[in-house]
Scaffold this active site. Structure first.
Site, PDB file in Angstrom:
ATOM      1  N   ASP A   1       0.869  -1.166   0.000  1.00  9.22           N
ATOM      2  CA  ASP A   1       0.000   0.000   0.000  1.00  9.22           C
ATOM      3  C   ASP A   1       0.917   1.231   0.000  1.00  9.22           C
ATOM      4  O   ASP A   1       2.117   1.127   0.269  1.00  9.22           O
ATOM      5  CB  ASP A   1      -0.874  -0.029   1.257  1.00  9.22           C
ATOM      6  CG  ASP A   1      -1.656   1.242   1.460  1.00  9.22           C
ATOM      7  OD1 ASP A   1      -2.383   1.644   0.546  1.00  9.22           O
ATOM      8  OD2 ASP A   1      -1.509   1.852   2.539  1.00  9.22           O
ATOM      9  N   LEU A   2       0.364   2.393  -0.292  1.00  4.23           N
ATOM     10  CA  LEU A   2       1.187   3.601  -0.372  1.00  4.23           C
ATOM     11  C   LEU A   2       0.983   4.532   0.820  1.00  4.23           C
ATOM     12  O   LEU A   2       1.891   4.736   1.628  1.00  4.23           O
ATOM     13  CB  LEU A   2       0.880   4.342  -1.674  1.00  4.23           C
ATOM     14  CG  LEU A   2       1.677   5.621  -1.937  1.00  4.23           C
ATOM     15  CD1 LEU A   2       3.168   5.328  -2.027  1.00  4.23           C
ATOM     16  CD2 LEU A   2       1.177   6.303  -3.205  1.00  4.23           C
ATOM     17  N   ASP A   3      -0.213   5.087   0.952  1.00  6.03           N
ATOM     18  CA  ASP A   3      -0.472   6.092   1.988  1.00  6.03           C
ATOM     19  C   ASP A   3      -0.462   5.467   3.379  1.00  6.03           C
ATOM     20  O   ASP A   3      -1.222   4.537   3.656  1.00  6.03           O
ATOM     21  CB  ASP A   3      -1.820   6.768   1.737  1.00  6.03           C
ATOM     22  CG  ASP A   3      -1.818   7.571   0.445  1.00  6.03           C
ATOM     23  OD1 ASP A   3      -0.995   8.490   0.329  1.00  6.03           O
ATOM     24  OD2 ASP A   3      -2.633   7.255  -0.448  1.00  6.03           O
TER      25      ASP A   3
ATOM     26  N   THR B   1      -2.306   1.083  -4.734  1.00  7.13           N
ATOM     27  CA  THR B   1      -2.920   2.101  -3.886  1.00  7.13           C
ATOM     28  C   THR B   1      -4.343   2.410  -4.317  1.00  7.13           C
ATOM     29  O   THR B   1      -4.655   2.413  -5.514  1.00  7.13           O
ATOM     30  CB  THR B   1      -2.091   3.399  -3.910  1.00  7.13           C
ATOM     31  OG1 THR B   1      -2.798   4.430  -3.208  1.00  7.13           O
ATOM     32  CG2 THR B   1      -1.814   3.881  -5.329  1.00  7.13           C
ATOM     33  N   SER B   2      -5.184   2.689  -3.343  1.00  5.12           N
ATOM     34  CA  SER B   2      -6.560   3.082  -3.648  1.00  5.12           C
ATOM     35  C   SER B   2      -6.642   4.558  -4.020  1.00  5.12           C
ATOM     36  O   SER B   2      -7.731   5.067  -4.299  1.00  5.12           O
ATOM     37  CB  SER B   2      -7.494   2.781  -2.464  1.00  5.12           C
ATOM     38  OG  SER B   2      -7.011   3.378  -1.286  1.00  5.12           O
TER      39      SER B   2
ATOM     40  N   LYS C   1     -10.079  -1.223  -2.107  1.00  4.47           N
ATOM     41  CA  LYS C   1     -10.173  -1.894  -0.812  1.00  4.47           C
ATOM     42  C   LYS C   1     -11.450  -1.482  -0.072  1.00  4.47           C
ATOM     43  O   LYS C   1     -11.878  -0.346  -0.202  1.00  4.47           O
ATOM     44  CB  LYS C   1      -8.942  -1.520   0.023  1.00  4.47           C
ATOM     45  CG  LYS C   1      -7.648  -2.031  -0.573  1.00  4.47           C
ATOM     46  CD  LYS C   1      -6.431  -1.487   0.143  1.00  4.47           C
ATOM     47  CE  LYS C   1      -6.249  -0.013  -0.136  1.00  4.47           C
ATOM     48  NZ  LYS C   1      -4.990   0.517   0.408  1.00  4.47           N
TER      49      LYS C   1
ATOM     50  N   ASP D   1      -1.173  -0.470   6.191  1.00  5.15           N
ATOM     51  CA  ASP D   1      -1.271   0.158   7.505  1.00  5.15           C
ATOM     52  C   ASP D   1      -2.679   0.162   8.068  1.00  5.15           C
ATOM     53  O   ASP D   1      -2.891   0.625   9.191  1.00  5.15           O
ATOM     54  CB  ASP D   1      -0.792   1.617   7.413  1.00  5.15           C
ATOM     55  CG  ASP D   1      -1.700   2.443   6.527  1.00  5.15           C
ATOM     56  OD1 ASP D   1      -2.471   3.266   7.059  1.00  5.15           O
ATOM     57  OD2 ASP D   1      -1.664   2.270   5.301  1.00  5.15           O
TER      58      ASP D   1
END
Length: 236
Positions: free
Chosen positions: A22-24, A124-125, A156, A181
């Site tokens: 994931d990114l953020d 990423t979303s 997600k 996260d």
């Protein structure tokens, strides 16, 4: 000295796991920029919602985020209002992109995986316009086979993003470690048939991530790198 018993044959070594991040909140410290951007977008639309309630939804797709907002506030929005709300969030977040920095150890973690021959990518979303500027900050290649919300039918907690990430890497989802996260990351990882690993850097507690079936929980990317052997990654 060999550990094999006399007369035994060496078993084929299973492939090393690939990683989909994931990114953020996982690789970049952007959760609170997203929270404030959503808060400002909601305020523009005249929708009151406490900051902590916004934070609990970060990691969902924008569409599911808005559905959750409507459920909690009892305010009905039509399709045009939903689109305006998501556009407003994107506008406010774009103004904060320059503030966002990698989480401690994130570039080093990605460099290590590359150095030891481990495949990895980002799913990423977020939209590509918000995600692409993060690649340079992470030291990631510009041609990274990243997956963004623009490319999948559902974000997600549906598994589409992580399944697409595995497909871009050319690996079976069952041989993927998904690092995220939020509980939404881990739910999506489980539905994809992948191993979920949680980070505390997005604001969720260890107990929450473990209840969402995180195999391991680390503080941030640098902590994961320190314990990378626990996930089946050997040195160069």
């Amino acid at each position: 000295m060999s550990d094999l018993m006399p007369g035994s044959a060496a078993l084929p070594r299973p492939p090393a796991p690939a990683f989909v991040f994931d990114l953020d909140g996982t690789l970049v410290d952007s959760v609170y920029q997203h929270v404030v951007s959503w808060q400002e977008a909601l305020a523009e639309a005249g929708i009151p919602l406490a900051t902590w309630r916004i934070h609990r939804k970060i990691g969902m797709s924008g569409g599911l985020f808005v559905k959750g907002v409507q459920r909690e506030t009892g305010i009905a929005l039509d399709a045009e209002q939903v689109e305006r709300l998501q556009d407003a969030h994107g506008r406010h977040y774009a103004a904060r992109v320059a503030e966002v920095q990698p989480l401690p150890g994130a570039p080093e973690l990605l460099r290590h995986l590359t150095a030891v021959g481990i495949k990895w990518t980002i799913a990423t979303s977020g939209r590509r316009t918000g995600a692409e500027p993060m690649l340079a900050k992470l030291g990631a290649p510009a041609d990274l086979p990243m997956v963004t919300r623009d490319e999948v039918a559902r974000a997600k907690p549906d598994p589409d993003l992580f399944l697409a990430g595995a497909a871009k890497l050319g690996v079976d989802p069952s041989n993927v470690v998904v690092v995220g996260d939020s509980i939404w990351d881990l739910l999506a990882a489980r539905r994809a048939g992948s191993l979920g690993v949680g980070l505390l850097s997005g604001g969720y507690g260890q107990d929450e991530l473990e209840r969402a079936h995180a195999f391991r929980v680390y503080e941030e990317p640098g902590d994961l790198l320190t314990h990378i052997d626990e996930l089946g990654v050997r040195g160069a």
